[in-house]
Design a protein around this motif. Structure first.
Motif, PDB file in Angstrom:
ATOM      1  N   ILE A 120       0.845  -1.191   0.000  1.00  0.00           N
ATOM      2  CA  ILE A 120       0.000   0.000   0.000  1.00  0.00           C
ATOM      3  C   ILE A 120       0.886   1.248   0.000  1.00  0.00           C
ATOM      4  O   ILE A 120       1.913   1.294   0.689  1.00  0.00           O
ATOM      5  N   GLN A 121       0.512   2.246  -0.769  1.00  0.00           N
ATOM      6  CA  GLN A 121       1.320   3.457  -0.922  1.00  0.00           C
ATOM      7  C   GLN A 121       1.582   4.125   0.424  1.00  0.00           C
ATOM      8  O   GLN A 121       0.724   4.137   1.309  1.00  0.00           O
ATOM      9  N   GLY A 122       2.783   4.694   0.595  1.00  0.00           N
ATOM     10  CA  GLY A 122       3.209   5.242   1.870  1.00  0.00           C
ATOM     11  C   GLY A 122       2.276   6.283   2.456  1.00  0.00           C
ATOM     12  O   GLY A 122       2.087   6.355   3.675  1.00  0.00           O
ATOM     13  N   LEU A 123       1.671   7.106   1.618  1.00  0.00           N
ATOM     14  CA  LEU A 123       0.766   8.148   2.104  1.00  0.00           C
ATOM     15  C   LEU A 123      -0.506   7.576   2.724  1.00  0.00           C
ATOM     16  O   LEU A 123      -1.219   8.277   3.438  1.00  0.00           O
ATOM     17  N   LEU A 124      -0.784   6.304   2.452  1.00  0.00           N
ATOM     18  CA  LEU A 124      -2.024   5.688   2.920  1.00  0.00           C
ATOM     19  C   LEU A 124      -1.797   4.705   4.060  1.00  0.00           C
ATOM     20  O   LEU A 124      -2.729   4.081   4.536  1.00  0.00           O
ATOM     21  N   GLN A 125      -0.551   4.586   4.523  1.00  0.00           N
ATOM     22  CA  GLN A 125      -0.198   3.574   5.509  1.00  0.00           C
ATOM     23  C   GLN A 125      -0.438   4.035   6.947  1.00  0.00           C
ATOM     24  O   GLN A 125      -0.226   5.203   7.279  1.00  0.00           O
ATOM     25  N   THR A 126      -0.823   3.083   7.788  1.00  0.00           N
ATOM     26  CA  THR A 126      -0.790   3.335   9.230  1.00  0.00           C
ATOM     27  C   THR A 126       0.650   3.186   9.704  1.00  0.00           C
ATOM     28  O   THR A 126       1.499   2.606   9.005  1.00  0.00           O
ATOM     29  N   ALA A 127       0.929   3.665  10.906  1.00  0.00           N
ATOM     30  CA  ALA A 127       2.290   3.553  11.445  1.00  0.00           C
ATOM     31  C   ALA A 127       2.679   2.094  11.642  1.00  0.00           C
ATOM     32  O   ALA A 127       3.815   1.698  11.341  1.00  0.00           O
ATOM     33  N   ALA A 128       1.748   1.274  12.141  1.00  0.00           N
ATOM     34  CA  ALA A 128       2.055  -0.135  12.393  1.00  0.00           C
ATOM     35  C   ALA A 128       2.323  -0.884  11.088  1.00  0.00           C
ATOM     36  O   ALA A 128       3.247  -1.705  11.008  1.00  0.00           O
TER      37      ALA A 128
END
Length: 287
Positions: A120-128
């Motif tokens: 999943i693209q970095g801008l859409l990621q949760t921290a975990a």
């Protein structure tokens, strides 16, 4: 006044390249003479080895016959920001030069279109999710560096809610990426899927799911990002692998523009994609 020596930042390289392009067939010597400069100064500006004050952009473009206020304003703005440091540079060597360049582009961009076949693209990621993915994919990183990279990805997401200029994101994510599991961290994916649902409600974000049984499409060749900008700046393609990323411009961009259109056509519509994400969440929930 002697010209200011400068580091060849990405913004300065883009500015120098644009000025060189607008110079066209005019010789370096003729252009420099018209400005009262020596040719070496103009050469250093074009090669991003020297700064150019914003106030000198308009006179230089006038020499080149460029009077479009949109172009002049865009180059003046880039000259004004060319030497600014990004907040991510405080992370030092944890962030490689290619990644820093990507974030400079991202911070200046109006929109990003991306196909995500596996992550999943970095801008859409949760921290975990970011920590779990970085642990799995950055094979030479220490735990502290993995944590720092996850922090960076979270901080990058500020562009999604930028006042007056929120970044537009259009992401096509393969279903396989949504079904990824982290056995030792069972809450990572449910929380990540919920994050996607929350983001999909924002007016500047469109998320489509590429189903496993989709027809063949260009995205099968791998992940790519199309980064677009306001004003006269051309779209840039970003490609990435385990050793880092690189960028493509010019005629190559049209190939990826067409590839994204065909990839989008093979994916599920936005509303159906939301329901698909919900279904995947339910299927992964404890019985």
């Amino acid at each position: 006044m002697p010209n200011v020596r400068a580091k060849p930042t990405l913004r300065r390289r883009r500015l120098g390249g644009a000025l060189k392009g607008f110079r066209g067939t005019l010789t370096l010597e003729a252009a420099a003479t018209a400005m009262g400069w020596d040719a070496g100064k103009l050469s250093r500006i074009e090669n991003a080895k020297a700064a150019i004050p914003p106030k000198e952009i308009r006179p230089l473009l006038t020499v080149y016959g460029i009077t479009d206020p949109e172009i002049i304003g865009a180059l003046e703005e880039l000259a004004r920001n060319a030497g600014k440091q990004g907040w991510w540079q405080s992370y030092g060597t944890v962030i490689g030069g290619g990644y820093q360049d990507y974030m400079f582009l991202e911070s200046d961009a109006a929109g990003i279109r991306v196909y995500c076949p596996g992550i999943i693209q970095g801008l859409l990621q949760t921290a975990a999710y970011a920590r779990a993915v970085n642990t799995a994919t950055t094979v030479t990183r220490s735990p502290d560096e993995v944590a720092a990279l996850a922090e960076v990805r979270q901080a990058r997401q500020a562009v999604l809610t930028r006042p007056g200029k929120a970044l537009k994101v259009w992401a096509v994510i393969h279903e396989a990426a949504l079904r990824q599991q982290f056995p030792t961290q069972p809450q990572v994916m449910p929380n990540q899927l919920q994050r996607l649902l929350d983001l999909s409600e924002m007016t500047n974000i469109d998320i489509q799911v590429m189903p496993i049984d989709a027809s063949p499409h260009p995205g099968m060749a791998g992940q790519f990002d199309l980064i677009s900008f306001d004003g006269p700046w051309p779209t840039v393609v970003s490609l990435e692998n385990l050793r880092g990323g690189f960028f493509m411009e010019g005629d190559d961009v049209a190939v990826f523009e067409a590839a994204f259109e065909r990839t989008v056509a093979a994916a599920l519509p936005v509303d159906v994609s939301r329901e698909t994400i919900k279904t995947i969440m339910k299927e992964g929930a404890p019985q």
